[in-house]
Design an enzyme around this catalytic site. Structure first.
Site, short mmCIF file in Angstrom:
data_model
loop_
_atom_site.label_atom_id
_atom_site.label_comp_id
_atom_site.label_asym_id
_atom_site.label_seq_id
_atom_site.Cartn_x
_atom_site.Cartn_y
_atom_site.Cartn_z
N HIS A 219 -8.24 0.98 5.44
CA HIS A 219 -9.08 -0.12 4.92
C HIS A 219 -9.81 0.40 3.68
O HIS A 219 -9.17 0.84 2.73
CB HIS A 219 -10.00 -0.58 6.06
CG HIS A 219 -10.83 -1.80 5.78
ND1 HIS A 219 -10.61 -2.65 4.73
CD2 HIS A 219 -11.91 -2.30 6.45
CE1 HIS A 219 -11.50 -3.63 4.75
NE2 HIS A 219 -12.31 -3.44 5.78
N HIS A 259 -0.87 -5.03 2.24
CA HIS A 259 -2.02 -5.78 2.72
C HIS A 259 -1.59 -6.69 3.86
O HIS A 259 -0.47 -7.22 3.83
CB HIS A 259 -2.60 -6.63 1.57
CG HIS A 259 -3.98 -7.09 1.82
ND1 HIS A 259 -4.26 -8.20 2.58
CD2 HIS A 259 -5.17 -6.56 1.46
CE1 HIS A 259 -5.57 -8.34 2.66
NE2 HIS A 259 -6.15 -7.35 1.99
N ASP A 313 -7.52 -1.64 -4.00
CA ASP A 313 -7.93 -0.23 -4.08
C ASP A 313 -7.05 0.60 -5.01
O ASP A 313 -7.37 1.76 -5.27
CB ASP A 313 -7.91 0.38 -2.68
CG ASP A 313 -8.96 -0.23 -1.77
OD1 ASP A 313 -9.98 -0.71 -2.29
OD2 ASP A 313 -8.76 -0.23 -0.54
#
Ligand code: ACO
Length: 380
Positions: A219, A259, A313
């Site tokens: 995460h 994701h 990210d």
């Protein structure tokens, strides 16, 4: 055997008016406003924080009052900062944030109440900023700090961490990052926090729970892990051999890719990439960016057909590095948390005020059936 929903995939745990994601088309909207429109209009992060906590964009006087409430949180009690500075400088900054938030859970007189929930959340944004600045400074060998008032949270935060006036470009980039990471419906961290507040525990305990879930590399921890992966590769001409050895072989997951909801490009990844392109990268950040762009091509080529693309990210760490934040001690994930505290608290408020029920799922038992207990002295 009864079926279970592994990873709670596709389970709806609440209604929300906050964030909506179209994972097939790669669209993200905050309360109906598309993320690209918000960023292109040059919104201040505090306007969007207000939107999340109040449901509408603020006018000028509403924004001023809201910013005062945030700034009231900058002056966190010394014992909260001591909960950071009592720990070794080698600590993970997200764990330092958890410790400081736990100190607030221990001492703040919080009660869930429609009349005050939003004021607590606004103050918590400010408290989180001084906590995060102190956490980052602590691992860099510097003294604790409390933010000072300015025209934006981004400016106050950069001045506090680096003891100097930030450039307008740096303020704008951090302001954008604060908006991009602000909320994302109910990922693992938000869900963990919702479980905590569903017991009617306080808002601070909910944030501590959310931070714990954010920390892992699958995460929020991917914000640091993706940049670490670029650093491990070392130079653009090593990308292909590294990819073959680590990704083609299945030895590692490509961090910053994939994701649960997006099956195409995460729109936030594109925005972070364009900030990196325009911020004037130099030195290590420039090198990591060149590695990242090569890696992106190989990753999309291999995984794109399976719906696995860069997530938020992938490029964010490079932007943080360009702003002067070093790649160490999970600082990049702590910066993610600084932003996400708004989404967490907005979801907690929505859940507790409008649709509260204790979250208590079931497990399907697959162990031994009824057995007779044998006392220790009789066991062989
Ligand atoms: N690299 C390599 N393979 C991957 C990746 C990846 N980044 N992501 C998914 N896969 C593969 C898995 O190996 C698995 O393959 P299999 O079916 O052959 O076993 C398949 O895709 C499904 O993977 P799951 O982990 O079950 O899918 P999930 O929906 O849970 O994936 C996750 C989401 C955990 C984010 C995953 O994509 C991942 O591990 N990514 C890397 C870590 C990362 O970047 N996390 C940040 C997410 S964004 C955020 O939290 C802000």
């Amino acid at each position: 055997m009864e079926s279970i929903s592994k990873g709670l995939e596709d389970v709806n745990i609440k209604w929300t008016k906050l964030t909506t994601i179209d994972g097939e088309k790669g669209i993200l909207r905050y309360s109906g406003y598309q993320i690209e429109d918000i960023i292109n209009a040059g919104a201040l992060a505090e306007e969007i924080q207000y939107l999340f906590l109040n449901g509408e964009l603020p006018n000028r006087s509403q924004l001023d009052l809201f910013r005062e409430k945030i700034e009231a949180g900058y002056d966190v009690p010394d014992y909260v900062l001591n909960a950071i500075t009592n720990l070794p400088r080698s600590s993970d900054v997200v764990a330092l944030q958890m410790n400081a938030i736990a100190a607030l859970a221990a001492t703040e007189p919080f009660k869930w109440d429609k009349a005050t929930n939003r004021d607590y959340a606004a103050k918590l944004i400010g408290q989180m900023a001084s906590i995060t600045a102190t956490g980052i400074r602590h691992v860099l060998g510097k003294e604790p700090v409390k933010l000072k008032s300015s025209d934006s949270l981004a400016r106050s935060f950069l001045s506090a961490v680096f003891d100097s006036e930030p450039s307008e470009r740096a303020v704008a980039a951090l302001n954008t990052a604060l908006i991009l990471y602000l909320d994302h419906e109910v990922p693992a961290s938000t869900t963990a926090g919702l479980v905590v507040v569903s017991t009617m525990a306080d808002m601070y305990s909910g944030v501590a729970g959310a931070l714990a879930a954010l920390k892992g590399p699958l995460h929020g921890g991917a914000a640091e892990a993706a940049a670490m992966q670029f650093k491990e590769i070392g130079s653009p001409d090593m990308v292909e051999s590294w990819f073959k050895e680590n990704i083609d072989s299945g030895k590692k997951r490509l961090m910053g890719f994939g994701h649960r909801v997006y099956k195409t490009y995460d729109p936030r990844a594109k925005i972070f990439k364009s900030i990196a392109e325009n911020i004037g990268l130099t030195g290590e950040a420039k090198n990591l960016y060149e590695i990242a762009t090569k890696l992106e091509k190989l990753g999309v080529n291999k995984f794109g057909p399976r719906g696995i693309y860069p997530n938020t990210d992938f490029y964010s760490g490079i932007v943080y590095m360009a702003l002067g934040f070093p790649l160490q001690n999970n600082i990049y994930t702590a910066l993610f948390a600084l932003s996400r505290v708004t989404g967490w608290t907005a979801h907690f408020i929505e859940y507790v005020e409008e649709q509260h029920r204790l979250i208590r799922p079931r497990a399907v038992y697959v162990g031994p059936q009824e057995r007779k207990y044998i006392p220790l002295q009789e066991r062989k």
